[in-house]
Each structure stands twice: as C-alpha cells, then as structure tokens.
Scaffold this active site. Structure first.
Site, PDB file in Angstrom:
ATOM      1  N   CYS A   1      -4.266   4.760  -1.663  1.00  0.00           N
ATOM      2  CA  CYS A   1      -3.787   3.376  -1.568  1.00  0.00           C
ATOM      3  C   CYS A   1      -4.693   2.617  -0.599  1.00  0.00           C
ATOM      4  O   CYS A   1      -5.343   3.231   0.260  1.00  0.00           O
ATOM      5  CB  CYS A   1      -2.354   3.431  -1.053  1.00  0.00           C
ATOM      6  SG  CYS A   1      -1.678   1.891  -0.473  1.00  0.00           S
TER       7      CYS A   1
ATOM      8  N   THR B   1      -3.844   1.102   1.875  1.00  0.00           N
ATOM      9  CA  THR B   1      -3.393   1.373   3.242  1.00  0.00           C
ATOM     10  C   THR B   1      -4.150   2.569   3.829  1.00  0.00           C
ATOM     11  O   THR B   1      -4.440   2.591   5.030  1.00  0.00           O
ATOM     12  CB  THR B   1      -1.871   1.639   3.252  1.00  0.00           C
ATOM     13  OG1 THR B   1      -1.228   0.504   2.683  1.00  0.00           O
ATOM     14  CG2 THR B   1      -1.346   1.875   4.665  1.00  0.00           C
TER      15      THR B   1
ATOM     16  N   HIS C   1      -7.224   1.184   5.111  1.00  0.00           N
ATOM     17  CA  HIS C   1      -6.946   0.409   6.338  1.00  0.00           C
ATOM     18  C   HIS C   1      -6.741   1.359   7.513  1.00  0.00           C
ATOM     19  O   HIS C   1      -7.203   1.098   8.622  1.00  0.00           O
ATOM     20  CB  HIS C   1      -5.698  -0.453   6.169  1.00  0.00           C
ATOM     21  CG  HIS C   1      -5.880  -1.622   5.241  1.00  0.00           C
ATOM     22  ND1 HIS C   1      -6.923  -2.507   5.341  1.00  0.00           N
ATOM     23  CD2 HIS C   1      -5.144  -2.062   4.198  1.00  0.00           C
ATOM     24  CE1 HIS C   1      -6.819  -3.434   4.406  1.00  0.00           C
ATOM     25  NE2 HIS C   1      -5.753  -3.178   3.692  1.00  0.00           N
TER      26      HIS C   1
ATOM     27  N   HIS D   1       0.608   8.963   1.111  1.00  0.00           N
ATOM     28  CA  HIS D   1       2.029   8.591   1.079  1.00  0.00           C
ATOM     29  C   HIS D   1       2.518   8.272  -0.327  1.00  0.00           C
ATOM     30  O   HIS D   1       3.665   7.900  -0.514  1.00  0.00           O
ATOM     31  CB  HIS D   1       2.297   7.411   2.026  1.00  0.00           C
ATOM     32  CG  HIS D   1       1.488   6.192   1.705  1.00  0.00           C
ATOM     33  ND1 HIS D   1       0.206   5.995   2.172  1.00  0.00           N
ATOM     34  CD2 HIS D   1       1.771   5.120   0.938  1.00  0.00           C
ATOM     35  CE1 HIS D   1      -0.255   4.850   1.711  1.00  0.00           C
ATOM     36  NE2 HIS D   1       0.664   4.299   0.959  1.00  0.00           N
TER      37      HIS D   1
ATOM     38  N   CYS E   1      15.837   5.599  10.397  1.00  0.00           N
ATOM     39  CA  CYS E   1      16.648   6.344  11.383  1.00  0.00           C
ATOM     40  C   CYS E   1      18.134   6.288  11.067  1.00  0.00           C
ATOM     41  O   CYS E   1      18.887   7.206  11.394  1.00  0.00           O
ATOM     42  CB  CYS E   1      16.377   5.839  12.806  1.00  0.00           C
ATOM     43  SG  CYS E   1      17.149   4.248  13.202  1.00  0.00           S
TER      44      CYS E   1
ATOM     45  N   CYS F   1      19.581   2.326  14.023  1.00  0.00           N
ATOM     46  CA  CYS F   1      19.148   1.103  14.730  1.00  0.00           C
ATOM     47  C   CYS F   1      19.878  -0.108  14.139  1.00  0.00           C
ATOM     48  O   CYS F   1      20.538  -0.006  13.093  1.00  0.00           O
ATOM     49  CB  CYS F   1      17.631   0.924  14.651  1.00  0.00           C
ATOM     50  SG  CYS F   1      17.022   0.450  13.024  1.00  0.00           S
TER      51      CYS F   1
ATOM     52  N   CYS G   1      18.949  -0.835  10.446  1.00  0.00           N
ATOM     53  CA  CYS G   1      19.527   0.139   9.510  1.00  0.00           C
ATOM     54  C   CYS G   1      21.018  -0.119   9.341  1.00  0.00           C
ATOM     55  O   CYS G   1      21.548  -0.089   8.230  1.00  0.00           O
ATOM     56  CB  CYS G   1      19.311   1.564  10.006  1.00  0.00           C
ATOM     57  SG  CYS G   1      17.637   2.182   9.728  1.00  0.00           S
TER      58      CYS G   1
ATOM     59  N   CYS H   1      13.553  -0.822   9.715  1.00  0.00           N
ATOM     60  CA  CYS H   1      13.927   0.145  10.757  1.00  0.00           C
ATOM     61  C   CYS H   1      12.834   0.232  11.813  1.00  0.00           C
ATOM     62  O   CYS H   1      11.657   0.390  11.504  1.00  0.00           O
ATOM     63  CB  CYS H   1      14.130   1.520  10.107  1.00  0.00           C
ATOM     64  SG  CYS H   1      14.354   2.846  11.297  1.00  0.00           S
TER      65      CYS H   1
ATOM     66  N   ILE I   1      -0.303  -2.704  -7.864  1.00  0.00           N
ATOM     67  CA  ILE I   1       0.916  -3.464  -7.596  1.00  0.00           C
ATOM     68  C   ILE I   1       1.038  -4.610  -8.608  1.00  0.00           C
ATOM     69  O   ILE I   1       2.089  -4.802  -9.224  1.00  0.00           O
ATOM     70  CB  ILE I   1       0.903  -4.012  -6.146  1.00  0.00           C
ATOM     71  CG1 ILE I   1       0.769  -2.858  -5.131  1.00  0.00           C
ATOM     72  CG2 ILE I   1       2.132  -4.859  -5.868  1.00  0.00           C
ATOM     73  CD1 ILE I   1       1.936  -1.942  -5.014  1.00  0.00           C
TER      74      ILE I   1
ATOM     75  N   LEU J   1       3.575  -9.959  -1.642  1.00  0.00           N
ATOM     76  CA  LEU J   1       3.581  -8.494  -1.504  1.00  0.00           C
ATOM     77  C   LEU J   1       2.317  -8.016  -0.807  1.00  0.00           C
ATOM     78  O   LEU J   1       2.302  -6.974  -0.160  1.00  0.00           O
ATOM     79  CB  LEU J   1       3.674  -7.845  -2.893  1.00  0.00           C
ATOM     80  CG  LEU J   1       5.078  -7.483  -3.381  1.00  0.00           C
ATOM     81  CD1 LEU J   1       5.122  -7.456  -4.901  1.00  0.00           C
ATOM     82  CD2 LEU J   1       5.507  -6.142  -2.836  1.00  0.00           C
TER      83      LEU J   1
HETATM   84  P1  NAP Z   1      -5.799  -3.558  -4.915  1.00  0.00           P
HETATM   85  O1  NAP Z   1      -6.071  -2.379  -5.767  1.00  0.00           O
HETATM   86  O2  NAP Z   1      -6.729  -3.949  -3.862  1.00  0.00           O
HETATM   87  O3  NAP Z   1      -5.594  -4.763  -5.929  1.00  0.00           O
HETATM   88  C1  NAP Z   1      -5.672  -6.102  -5.548  1.00  0.00           C
HETATM   89  C2  NAP Z   1      -6.423  -6.860  -6.626  1.00  0.00           C
HETATM   90  O4  NAP Z   1      -6.478  -8.214  -6.264  1.00  0.00           O
HETATM   91  C3  NAP Z   1      -7.865  -6.401  -6.772  1.00  0.00           C
HETATM   92  O5  NAP Z   1      -7.916  -5.421  -7.766  1.00  0.00           O
HETATM   93  C4  NAP Z   1      -8.601  -7.674  -7.156  1.00  0.00           C
HETATM   94  O6  NAP Z   1      -8.942  -7.591  -8.538  1.00  0.00           O
HETATM   95  C5  NAP Z   1      -7.583  -8.797  -6.942  1.00  0.00           C
HETATM   96  N1  NAP Z   1      -8.132  -9.854  -6.116  1.00  0.00           N
HETATM   97  C6  NAP Z   1      -8.830  -9.752  -4.960  1.00  0.00           C
HETATM   98  N2  NAP Z   1      -9.215 -10.968  -4.556  1.00  0.00           N
HETATM   99  C7  NAP Z   1      -8.752 -11.844  -5.473  1.00  0.00           C
HETATM  100  C8  NAP Z   1      -8.848 -13.256  -5.616  1.00  0.00           C
HETATM  101  N3  NAP Z   1      -9.498 -14.008  -4.737  1.00  0.00           N
HETATM  102  N4  NAP Z   1      -8.263 -13.847  -6.696  1.00  0.00           N
HETATM  103  C9  NAP Z   1      -7.608 -13.094  -7.598  1.00  0.00           C
HETATM  104  N5  NAP Z   1      -7.494 -11.742  -7.523  1.00  0.00           N
HETATM  105  C10 NAP Z   1      -8.061 -11.152  -6.469  1.00  0.00           C
HETATM  106  O7  NAP Z   1      -4.391  -3.399  -4.224  1.00  0.00           O
HETATM  107  P2  NAP Z   1      -2.998  -2.801  -4.709  1.00  0.00           P
HETATM  108  O8  NAP Z   1      -2.935  -1.357  -4.425  1.00  0.00           O
HETATM  109  O9  NAP Z   1      -2.644  -3.290  -6.062  1.00  0.00           O
HETATM  110  O10 NAP Z   1      -2.069  -3.519  -3.620  1.00  0.00           O
HETATM  111  C11 NAP Z   1      -1.984  -4.928  -3.621  1.00  0.00           C
HETATM  112  C12 NAP Z   1      -1.569  -5.425  -2.249  1.00  0.00           C
HETATM  113  O11 NAP Z   1      -0.228  -5.029  -2.004  1.00  0.00           O
HETATM  114  C13 NAP Z   1      -2.409  -4.852  -1.105  1.00  0.00           C
HETATM  115  O12 NAP Z   1      -2.593  -5.856  -0.130  1.00  0.00           O
HETATM  116  C14 NAP Z   1      -1.515  -3.756  -0.561  1.00  0.00           C
HETATM  117  O13 NAP Z   1      -1.799  -3.473   0.798  1.00  0.00           O
HETATM  118  C15 NAP Z   1      -0.174  -4.395  -0.751  1.00  0.00           C
HETATM  119  N6  NAP Z   1       0.982  -3.508  -0.744  1.00  0.00           N
HETATM  120  C16 NAP Z   1       2.101  -4.030  -0.225  1.00  0.00           C
HETATM  121  C17 NAP Z   1       3.246  -3.291  -0.184  1.00  0.00           C
HETATM  122  C18 NAP Z   1       4.470  -3.895   0.400  1.00  0.00           C
HETATM  123  O14 NAP Z   1       5.407  -3.172   0.713  1.00  0.00           O
HETATM  124  N7  NAP Z   1       4.524  -5.212   0.528  1.00  0.00           N
HETATM  125  C19 NAP Z   1       3.240  -1.986  -0.695  1.00  0.00           C
HETATM  126  C20 NAP Z   1       2.090  -1.480  -1.264  1.00  0.00           C
HETATM  127  C21 NAP Z   1       0.945  -2.262  -1.282  1.00  0.00           C
HETATM  128  P3  NAP Z   1     -10.156  -8.489  -9.128  1.00  0.00           P
HETATM  129  O15 NAP Z   1     -11.411  -7.861  -8.624  1.00  0.00           O
HETATM  130  O16 NAP Z   1      -9.937  -8.418 -10.593  1.00  0.00           O
HETATM  131  O17 NAP Z   1      -9.959  -9.874  -8.607  1.00  0.00           O
END
Ligand code: NAP
Length: 332
Positions: A38, A40, A43, A59, A87, A90, A93, A101, A170, A250
C-alpha cells in the site's frame, strides 16, 4: 526461523531472518498467502508516516491459520486480517468512534505484519474467508473496508452523479461500490490505462482532467470522492461538486500539507465535506464482498512478487500503471 520484510528504521528496509512468532493468548498463527503493498508502506519507509523501528510491515494481508493457539478458530481456516485493534475503553471507542481510538494498535505498523511467512495475529480481528477463494484476493479486504467507510459517508443514491478521483485500488473499488448503488459513475484519473480499467470495472465515464469532466457534467457531481491523495485533487474536489453536493476525502496527504479552499464558495453552495479514516466495522462486509465477487479484485492485481523482492518494491515508486503489487511470502 522465517523470512520477513522489516522496516529497520526510516529509509532502511530489508528482508531478514527472524524467529517464527509464537501466538500469545487470544492469538492465532497465520501462514501468510498474500500481502498487498500500500502507499502507506512507502510513506512509512520514507518517514512520511509515523513508524516503529524494527517492525515487519504489511497491513493488507490474508492467509491460513496454522496454529489456533488458545482460540476456537480451526486450523486450516482462511482468514483476512483487520489490522486495527482498538482499545475499546478510550472516550472515542466508548462513543463508537473506534477508528479514532487513541490507543489503536495497527498490525504492520505498531506490531509485526504480513510481509512475512507467518504472522501472529489477534483472533478477534480475523474474519473467515472461503477455502475456495483465490488466495490473492484476501489481500483486498482491508483497502475495501476503508473504501466502504468513505462510501458509507458519501451515501450515494441511485441515479446520482458520482465522481471518483484517482484510479488506484481505492478509487477503482469506489467506482464499483458507487455503480452497485445505482449511480451514474465517472472516474477522473490521468492515465489512459487506469481510465480503461475504470470503464471495465463499472464506470460509465472516464476522463483525464476537469475540462473533459465539464463536457459531460457541466454542473459537476452530486458526490465527489477523492481517492488520489494529492493536494491538487483535494483542492479540486469541492469545485467539482454541484451546488448542494457532497465531498468525501479518502486520500491521505503528507502531514502538514496545506490545500487552498474557498469558504465563500463552500458556504454559498452549501457543499458538505467529509473526511474518511480507516475501517470502523466494515471489514466483515468487505470480506463478504470479496468472497462473493460483488467487488471484482482480479483486475486490480498488477504483479505478484516474493518477499525477497518486497523491500526494493516498497523502497521504490510503483511501476508505471501499477494498481497493486501483491507479496506472496510462501511462494506462488
Ligand atoms: P494510488 O495507487 O496511489 O492511487 C491514486 C491514483 O490517483 C493514482 O493511481 C493516480 O492515477 C491518481 N492520481 C494522482 N494524481 C492525480 C491527479 N492529479 N488527477 C487525477 N488522478 C490522479 O493509491 P490507492 O492505494 O488507491 O490509495 C488512494 C489514497 O487513499 C492514498 O492517498 C491512500 O493513502 C489513501 N488511503 C486512505 C485510507 C483511509 O482510511 N482514508 C485507506 C487506504 C488508503 P493516474 O496516474 O491515472 O492519475
């Protein structure tokens, strides 16, 4: 001993020999079948997300229970792992906001995760999967669970225009959820390959920029779901919502990054903005949807790699056009 991919410290990730973990009370031992890389994880490697030195990352994983420990889960059961252990005591939770949490223990960040041959894991956070499921598919339950939380917030209605920004895992799962809800779905992502993937997995329209979107939907979308995790797309999201529309973010931006918004515009057009974090009570639904094929995950697998290749893959950007690389720790 077993092989495992360990974040030694920020900027130093290696696949090393470590002892096979012993399940503690309430834990099972899982032979990991599939573990997704992922954003993350990248990161964490780069120090853009808080990490704990020496932990095994991973994960988004699933596998087979090989030791039930003192739990009632039968050996041989295939399970997907909800990595977040709240947990339960808290204040967040206790008001049901478990994803907020303060003491959450995330497997693959705070405790050893799934980039390993084996993982000791809390039985209470394991969800059964069918034994005839493609072993690679279990790794998609966790990202789907996070996507479901965001899509629950957005509450797309049949016939609404739903814009998904970002054609990664996503975004491509959000496309499928919105389509299942009966919405008219558009994917905005730059690459032609991901636009095609979006159209093949349920999007009615796929575009590469705002101008192309406006040609189809001049007034914008009822619901905009930002799944790119980029400042420019977060800033763009409320502008692409129609008057009275909703936005769900998201995507994760690096801590401290600022994004311009125009409160006047948000107020006068009464745009609702939501932010969706993690997977509260959605992992079971995600497992069900992966198990019964409601969400198609096979098209999202770009490549499978071994544990020996995992460290370099995490330390490098995704390959061009890659949606998800899946680590197969125990061979294919
Ligand atoms: P990813 O594989 O990086 O996919 C994001 C896509 O966005 C890229 O494939 C890219 O495709 C597109 N993108 C980038 N810049 C863009 C732009 N300027 N305009 C339009 N499209 C653009 O990430 P992912 O795994 O799908 O995750 C997506 C996000 O959700 C990440 O930031 C991740 O950290 C986050 N996330 C959040 C949660 C949560 O709980 N909120 C959970 C999991 C992940 P193109 O090259 O085709 O543009």
């Amino acid at each position: 001993m077993m092989r495992a991919t360990q974040l030694v410290t920020t900027g130093d990730i290696r696949t090393v020999d470590v002892p096979i973990p012993e399940p503690a009370s309430g834990e099972i031992l899982i032979k990991v079948e599939a573990s997704g890389i992922c954003g993350t994880d990248r990161h964490l490697y780069k120090g853009e997300f808080p990490s704990v030195p020496g932990k095994i990352l991973g994960h988004e994983f699933s596998g087979i229970v090989v030791d039930s420990g003192d739990t009632s889960i039968a050996e041989g059961t295939r399970v997907t792992c909800d990595p977040n252990t709240w947990c339960g005591t808290c204040d967040q939770c206790l008001r049901g906001r478990v994803n907020l949490c303060k003491n959450n223990i995330a497997t693959g960040i705070h405790r050893d995760g799934g980039f390993a041959e084996y993982c000791a894991f809390p039985a209470s956070k394991a969800v059964k999967l069918p034994t005839d499921l493609d072993p690679l598919h279990g790794a998609f339950c966790e990202p789907l669970a996070c996507t479901l939380h965001g899509m629950d917030m957005g509450a797309a209605k049949a016939g609404e225009k739903v814009l998904i920004i970002g054609g990664g895992v996503i975004g491509l799962m959000a496309v499928q959820i919105a389509k299942r809800a009966g919405a008219d779905v558009m994917l905005l992502t730059r690459s032609a390959d991901k636009q095609t993937l979006g159209l093949n997995t349920g999007a009615d329209h796929a575009v590469g920029n705002e101008e192309s979107l406006r040609e189809v939907w001049p007034d914008g979308a009822d619901l905009v779901v930002e799944c790119a995790g980029v400042g420019a797309t977060v800033a763009m999201s409320p502008k692409l919502a129609r008057t009275g529309g909703r936005v769900v973010i998201l995507g994760v931006l690096p801590q401290g990054e600022q994004v311009p918004v125009e409160p006047f515009d948000l107020l006068f057009r009464e745009i609702q903005m939501h932010f969706s974090f993690l997977n509260p009570f959605t992992h079971g639904r995600a497992a069900q949807m992966v198990a019964d094929g409601t969400i198609s995950v096979a098209p999202l697998i770009s490549r499978t790699i071994s544990l020996e290749e995992a460290a370099e893959a995490i330390a490098s950007p995704p390959l061009k056009g890659e949606v998800r690389a899946i680590v197969v720790p125990n061979g294919g």
